[in-house]
Design a protein around this motif. Structure first.
Motif, PDB file in Angstrom:
ATOM      1  N   ASN A 171      -2.600   3.424  -4.216  1.00  0.00           N
ATOM      2  CA  ASN A 171      -3.556   2.585  -3.493  1.00  0.00           C
ATOM      3  C   ASN A 171      -3.506   2.802  -1.981  1.00  0.00           C
ATOM      4  OD1 ASN A 171      -1.196   1.186  -2.882  1.00  0.00           O
ATOM      5  ND2 ASN A 171      -2.054  -0.832  -3.343  1.00  0.00           N
ATOM      6  N   LEU A 217      -6.683  -1.624  -1.988  1.00  0.00           N
ATOM      7  CA  LEU A 217      -6.324  -0.261  -1.553  1.00  0.00           C
ATOM      8  C   LEU A 217      -6.636  -0.138  -0.073  1.00  0.00           C
ATOM      9  CD1 LEU A 217      -9.240   1.362  -1.300  1.00  0.00           C
ATOM     10  CD2 LEU A 217      -8.951   1.583  -3.735  1.00  0.00           C
ATOM     11  N   ASN A 223      -2.164   4.911  -9.981  1.00  0.00           N
ATOM     12  CA  ASN A 223      -2.051   3.676  -9.204  1.00  0.00           C
ATOM     13  C   ASN A 223      -1.763   3.871  -7.722  1.00  0.00           C
ATOM     14  OD1 ASN A 223      -2.593   2.139 -11.468  1.00  0.00           O
ATOM     15  ND2 ASN A 223      -0.457   2.005 -12.047  1.00  0.00           N
ATOM     16  N   HIS A 278      -2.675  -3.736  -7.521  1.00  0.00           N
ATOM     17  CA  HIS A 278      -3.811  -3.015  -8.113  1.00  0.00           C
ATOM     18  C   HIS A 278      -5.156  -3.528  -7.588  1.00  0.00           C
ATOM     19  CE1 HIS A 278      -0.534  -2.473 -10.992  1.00  0.00           C
ATOM     20  NE2 HIS A 278      -1.163  -1.405 -11.441  1.00  0.00           N
ATOM     21  N   MET A 308      -9.935   2.847  -7.789  1.00  0.00           N
ATOM     22  CA  MET A 308      -9.577   1.493  -8.235  1.00  0.00           C
ATOM     23  C   MET A 308      -9.935   1.288  -9.704  1.00  0.00           C
ATOM     24  SD  MET A 308     -10.463  -2.234  -6.582  1.00  0.00           S
ATOM     25  CE  MET A 308      -9.311  -2.093  -5.220  1.00  0.00           C
ATOM     26  N   PHE A 336       0.874  -1.172   0.000  1.00  0.00           N
ATOM     27  CA  PHE A 336       0.000   0.000   0.000  1.00  0.00           C
ATOM     28  C   PHE A 336       0.909   1.218   0.000  1.00  0.00           C
ATOM     29  CE2 PHE A 336      -2.673  -3.133   2.324  1.00  0.00           C
ATOM     30  CZ  PHE A 336      -3.691  -3.226   1.397  1.00  0.00           C
ATOM     31  N   PHE A 357      -7.117   2.526 -11.857  1.00  0.00           N
ATOM     32  CA  PHE A 357      -5.794   1.897 -11.827  1.00  0.00           C
ATOM     33  C   PHE A 357      -5.444   1.443 -13.236  1.00  0.00           C
ATOM     34  CE2 PHE A 357      -5.937   0.350  -7.119  1.00  0.00           C
ATOM     35  CZ  PHE A 357      -5.794   1.655  -6.691  1.00  0.00           C
TER      36      PHE A 357
END
Length: 190
Positions: A40, A185, A38, A182, A63, A31, A66
């Motif tokens: 997260n 998150l 991207n 990906h 998300m 994370f 991403f």
């Protein structure tokens, strides 16, 4: 046997808790504040019902944006939320209520109702206000648990002959690790 059944989930919970320091395949923390789109590791707005609803909408949009290493949007859908027990009730209300009552004459439509299929509450989560969004319906997963040997139970009957006691034991072998960052998150609330 019951302890072993929970062991894979405990290992994945440890991955979540340590995800801001443990590294993903790209050498960054799993994370992390990565280059847009991207990123997260998101800042939350709080833990009231309205704040959680807004954060879910923001996290879902993040998300969906991403992108692959070729800068193509992946279009991932957040379908699972993992949260501590302290905010589970609010999280369930946010994602499962079809109406949020605002007046005595009726309510307003809850636009995020139905987005999230699973809300998982884990007592192992150490921060009582942070939560995690996962996309779990694709071949790639955010976390991987690999079983090397399934649960094996055994009765040791040598004690039966001497003391008329039964000793049962169980063991299992496996490991957990990070998958595709990906697919997950973290929303951090201060």
């Amino acid at each position: 046997g019951q302890v072993l059944a929970k062991w894979p989930l405990e290992m994945v919970a440890a991955l979540l808790v340590n995800g801001t320091t443990n590294l993903a395949y790209d050498g960054s923390a799993f994370f992390a504040n990565r280059t847009a789109p991207n990123d997260n590791l998101l800042a939350g707005t709080g833990t009231t019902l309205a704040q959680i609803k807004a954060d879910i909408a923001t996290a879902r949009a993040a998300m969906m944006r991403f992108a692959s290493d070729k800068a193509r949007p992946l279009g991932l859908m957040m379908d699972t939320i993992v949260c501590p027990p302290e905010i589970e009730a609010t999280m369930l209300e946010a994602v499962r209520s079809s109406n949020i009552m605002t007046t005595s004459e009726g309510g307003t439509y809850n636009p995020i109702s139905g987005w999230i299929k699973n809300v998982i509450s884990l007592p192992e989560l150490t921060d009582t206000t942070d939560w995690y969004g996962l996309s779990t319906e694709f071949a790639l997963r955010p976390f991987i648990f690999q079983t090397r040997q399934g649960v094996r139970t055994q009765l040791d009957d040598t004690e039966v002959k001497r003391n008329k006691r039964y000793i049962f034991q169980a063991d299992m072998r496996g490991n957990a690790g990070y998958g595709f960052f990906h697919m997950a998150l973290k929303v951090v609330n201060s």
